[in-house]
Design a protein around this motif. Structure first.
Motif, PDB file in Angstrom:
ATOM      1  N   ALA A 216       0.848  -1.194   0.000  1.00  0.00           N
ATOM      2  CA  ALA A 216       0.000   0.000   0.000  1.00  0.00           C
ATOM      3  C   ALA A 216       0.877   1.235   0.000  1.00  0.00           C
ATOM      4  O   ALA A 216       2.047   1.190   0.409  1.00  0.00           O
ATOM      5  CB  ALA A 216      -0.927   0.006   1.215  1.00  0.00           C
ATOM      6  N   GLY A 217       0.320   2.335  -0.457  1.00  0.00           N
ATOM      7  CA  GLY A 217       0.978   3.627  -0.375  1.00  0.00           C
ATOM      8  C   GLY A 217       0.196   4.518   0.561  1.00  0.00           C
ATOM      9  O   GLY A 217      -1.039   4.453   0.617  1.00  0.00           O
ATOM     10  N   THR A 278       3.286  20.105   5.075  1.00  0.00           N
ATOM     11  CA  THR A 278       4.294  19.088   4.798  1.00  0.00           C
ATOM     12  C   THR A 278       3.582  17.807   4.365  1.00  0.00           C
ATOM     13  O   THR A 278       2.550  17.435   4.938  1.00  0.00           O
ATOM     14  CB  THR A 278       5.161  18.806   6.036  1.00  0.00           C
ATOM     15  OG1 THR A 278       5.908  19.987   6.356  1.00  0.00           O
ATOM     16  CG2 THR A 278       6.134  17.665   5.792  1.00  0.00           C
ATOM     17  N   THR A 279       4.143  17.151   3.346  1.00  0.00           N
ATOM     18  CA  THR A 279       3.587  15.893   2.858  1.00  0.00           C
ATOM     19  C   THR A 279       4.633  14.792   3.013  1.00  0.00           C
ATOM     20  O   THR A 279       5.779  14.933   2.584  1.00  0.00           O
ATOM     21  CB  THR A 279       3.182  15.998   1.376  1.00  0.00           C
ATOM     22  OG1 THR A 279       2.198  17.023   1.230  1.00  0.00           O
ATOM     23  CG2 THR A 279       2.606  14.683   0.877  1.00  0.00           C
ATOM     24  N   LEU A 280       4.220  13.712   3.648  1.00  0.00           N
ATOM     25  CA  LEU A 280       5.061  12.522   3.803  1.00  0.00           C
ATOM     26  C   LEU A 280       4.516  11.418   2.901  1.00  0.00           C
ATOM     27  O   LEU A 280       3.314  11.131   2.938  1.00  0.00           O
ATOM     28  CB  LEU A 280       5.062  12.026   5.256  1.00  0.00           C
ATOM     29  CG  LEU A 280       5.397  13.047   6.350  1.00  0.00           C
ATOM     30  CD1 LEU A 280       5.283  12.392   7.726  1.00  0.00           C
ATOM     31  CD2 LEU A 280       6.795  13.616   6.145  1.00  0.00           C
ATOM     32  N   GLN A 281       5.384  10.819   2.120  1.00  0.00           N
ATOM     33  CA  GLN A 281       4.993   9.695   1.274  1.00  0.00           C
ATOM     34  C   GLN A 281       5.584   8.415   1.857  1.00  0.00           C
ATOM     35  O   GLN A 281       6.801   8.326   2.067  1.00  0.00           O
ATOM     36  CB  GLN A 281       5.522   9.885  -0.156  1.00  0.00           C
ATOM     37  CG  GLN A 281       5.009  11.123  -0.860  1.00  0.00           C
ATOM     38  CD  GLN A 281       3.739  10.871  -1.637  1.00  0.00           C
ATOM     39  OE1 GLN A 281       3.207   9.765  -1.635  1.00  0.00           O
ATOM     40  NE2 GLN A 281       3.243  11.895  -2.321  1.00  0.00           N
ATOM     41  N   TYR A 282       4.732   7.436   2.135  1.00  0.00           N
ATOM     42  CA  TYR A 282       5.175   6.157   2.690  1.00  0.00           C
ATOM     43  C   TYR A 282       4.755   5.015   1.771  1.00  0.00           C
ATOM     44  O   TYR A 282       3.742   5.118   1.047  1.00  0.00           O
ATOM     45  CB  TYR A 282       4.526   5.888   4.046  1.00  0.00           C
ATOM     46  CG  TYR A 282       5.152   6.563   5.226  1.00  0.00           C
ATOM     47  CD1 TYR A 282       6.144   5.918   5.973  1.00  0.00           C
ATOM     48  CD2 TYR A 282       4.751   7.833   5.628  1.00  0.00           C
ATOM     49  CE1 TYR A 282       6.721   6.532   7.080  1.00  0.00           C
ATOM     50  CE2 TYR A 282       5.325   8.453   6.736  1.00  0.00           C
ATOM     51  CZ  TYR A 282       6.303   7.787   7.460  1.00  0.00           C
ATOM     52  OH  TYR A 282       6.876   8.384   8.553  1.00  0.00           O
ATOM     53  N   ILE A 319      -4.600   6.205   2.510  1.00  0.00           N
ATOM     54  CA  ILE A 319      -3.897   4.944   2.236  1.00  0.00           C
ATOM     55  C   ILE A 319      -4.554   4.254   1.050  1.00  0.00           C
ATOM     56  O   ILE A 319      -5.775   4.097   1.014  1.00  0.00           O
ATOM     57  CB  ILE A 319      -3.914   4.022   3.470  1.00  0.00           C
ATOM     58  CG1 ILE A 319      -3.198   4.693   4.647  1.00  0.00           C
ATOM     59  CG2 ILE A 319      -3.260   2.675   3.148  1.00  0.00           C
ATOM     60  CD1 ILE A 319      -3.219   3.876   5.931  1.00  0.00           C
ATOM     61  N   THR A 320      -3.744   3.842   0.101  1.00  0.00           N
ATOM     62  CA  THR A 320      -4.244   3.195  -1.110  1.00  0.00           C
ATOM     63  C   THR A 320      -3.536   1.861  -1.308  1.00  0.00           C
ATOM     64  O   THR A 320      -2.300   1.815  -1.399  1.00  0.00           O
ATOM     65  CB  THR A 320      -3.998   4.084  -2.349  1.00  0.00           C
ATOM     66  OG1 THR A 320      -4.576   5.371  -2.123  1.00  0.00           O
ATOM     67  CG2 THR A 320      -4.620   3.450  -3.588  1.00  0.00           C
ATOM     68  N   ASP A 321      -4.291   0.771  -1.357  1.00  0.00           N
ATOM     69  CA  ASP A 321      -3.699  -0.533  -1.643  1.00  0.00           C
ATOM     70  C   ASP A 321      -3.140  -0.553  -3.058  1.00  0.00           C
ATOM     71  O   ASP A 321      -3.747   0.002  -3.990  1.00  0.00           O
ATOM     72  CB  ASP A 321      -4.738  -1.645  -1.487  1.00  0.00           C
ATOM     73  CG  ASP A 321      -5.047  -1.954  -0.022  1.00  0.00           C
ATOM     74  OD1 ASP A 321      -4.427  -1.332   0.865  1.00  0.00           O
ATOM     75  OD2 ASP A 321      -5.906  -2.818   0.223  1.00  0.00           O
TER      76      ASP A 321
END
Length: 413
Positions: A216-217, A278-282, A319-321
């Motif tokens: 997932a993202g 602020t943007t965090l990408q995981y 959250i996106t699978d």
């Protein structure tokens, strides 16, 4: 590089065409330069004698090798992708051929002092005495996955030229944009028409994989308030400081650099920060579905807890699978893994059956109705300047493809 083996010439002809994909593009393929290799591959498949060669409006290539037996045989497929990763440039690839590798450091680029060393990359020692193809230290190589394409085309040509090897109908598929997670998005499984397939997209010789991460993202946004710093007391909310609260709230040792095997992780891939936002990408990864769902739930809980702590809706998360573990779809048809394992063993290759710590087109394809384990293509150190591939591993992969085709026909007698 005179008098090169045909497999080397074919591989070099592919890697010297820049096919880097672009995650910011919304077209398919994501870059127009992918067409350069796609069109070449379609013509080459026709030239070696494949049937029903097609290339669609999105650059997906398919072709058929007709059966040469009278009895009914399952239709199998072999699939690879022709784009290269945007992680590192794939333009102006200048490959180096290292014959009879002596097990010592390889100088990739003398001017920049770039060395491929077995002291750091221990796997090099597995290939002492073999022929390696490396970069010149300034680009990636493109063995991921042009080695796979080379092996499939070479195997099909070999089967066409050796009709004494009996096989059923074989389908070939080449896709764009795998490196940005879209390789199977527009793959026409029904048109492909195989009962099952194999992606030739693994690394070390012997790799055979039918498990991958659930993925997932996550995008975390943190709101702030910008005020002149001279008059900011009690008013300014610096979102970047609050972002560190989120980062530190996740388990520090559950990250890629601290995990292996079946262990999952949270991976912070980028931070884009200013005072006001602020943007965090995981990315979130785990082989176990329950643990995967628990990871997503934890990130949501951290978001809620921090909003409660600071008594404001500062944090939000989406959250996106992305894809799921193909094991669920392959286990009911484990004979397709058994055939690949038998093919390797019969050729003196020790099968390395292990989970993929990543994704593969085969995952999505398995959930689209085409069970699709992954087989080694031979390359190492993908997506960077230290990438290399042993020629002998590519040659072995060709033999594995041919043997799988042969065993599938024999098992159906």
């Amino acid at each position: 590089m005179r008098n090169m083996k045909p497999i080397i010439k074919r591989f070099i002809s592919y890697i010297t065409i820049d096919t880097e994909s672009d995650p910011t593009s919304d077209t398919t393929p994501s870059t127009s330069k992918q067409w350069d290799l796609a069109n070449k591959l379609a013509e080459e498949l026709k030239a070696i004698g494949m049937s029903d060669v097609s290339i669609d409006d999105n650059a997906y290539i398919m072709a058929t090798l007709p059966s040469n037996v009278d009895h009914k045989v399952p239709t199998i497929g072999f699939i690879s992708h022709f784009d290269t990763s945007p992680d590192f440039t794939g333009a102006n690839v200048n490959p180096q051929l290292i014959e009879n590798y002596d097990g010592k450091d390889i100088m990739l680029n003398k001017e920049e002092g770039i060395i491929l060393s077995p002291d750091y990359f221990e796997d090099l020692l597995l290939y002492k005495g073999q022929t390696l193809i490396t970069t010149d230290g300034t680009t990636l190589l493109g063995a991921d996955d042009k080695a796979g394409i080379t092996e499939i085309v070479t195997a099909m040509e070999y089967l066409i030229n050796h009709p004494e090897i009996k096989h059923g109908e074989i389908k070939v598929g080449f896709t764009p944009d795998e490196e940005i997670g879209r390789g199977a998005h527009k793959f026409d499984v029904e048109k492909f028409g195989a009962d099952w397939a194999y992606t030739m997209d693994g690394s070390q010789i012997g790799e055979l994989e039918y498990e991958n991460f659930n993925a997932a993202g996550a995008v975390v946004k943190i709101k702030g308030k910008i005020v002149h710093p001279g008059y900011a007391k009690g008013k300014m909310v610096n979102s970047m400081y609050y972002a560190s609260e989120f980062i530190n709230a996740l388990p520090r040792l559950e990250t890629p650099e601290h995990t292996e095997g079946y262990q999952g992780f949270f991976h912070l891939t980028s931070i884009d920060g200013k005072v006001e936002e602020t943007t965090l990408q995981y990315i979130i990864r785990d082989h176990n579905m329950d643990k995967f769902e628990a990871r997503k739930a934890l990130m949501k809980k951290v978001t809620e807890d921090l909003n409660t702590k600071f008594e404001a809706d500062i944090f939000s998360i989406t959250i996106t699978d992305q894809y799921y573990n193909m094991r669920q779809k392959v286990e009911p048809v484990m004979h397709i893994v058994d055939i690949a394992e038998e093919a390797m063993t019969s050729l003196g290759i020790k099968p390395l059956i292990k989970p993929i710590r990543g994704g593969t087109d085969g995952s999505q394809l398995s959930y689209m109705g085409l069970p699709c384990p992954n087989i080694f293509a031979g390359g190492h150190n993908f997506h960077g300047r230290y990438e290399y591939v042993p020629v002998e591993s590519m040659e072995k992969a060709v033999k594995v493809i041919c043997k799988i085709a042969e065993l599938t026909a024999l098992r159906s007698l």
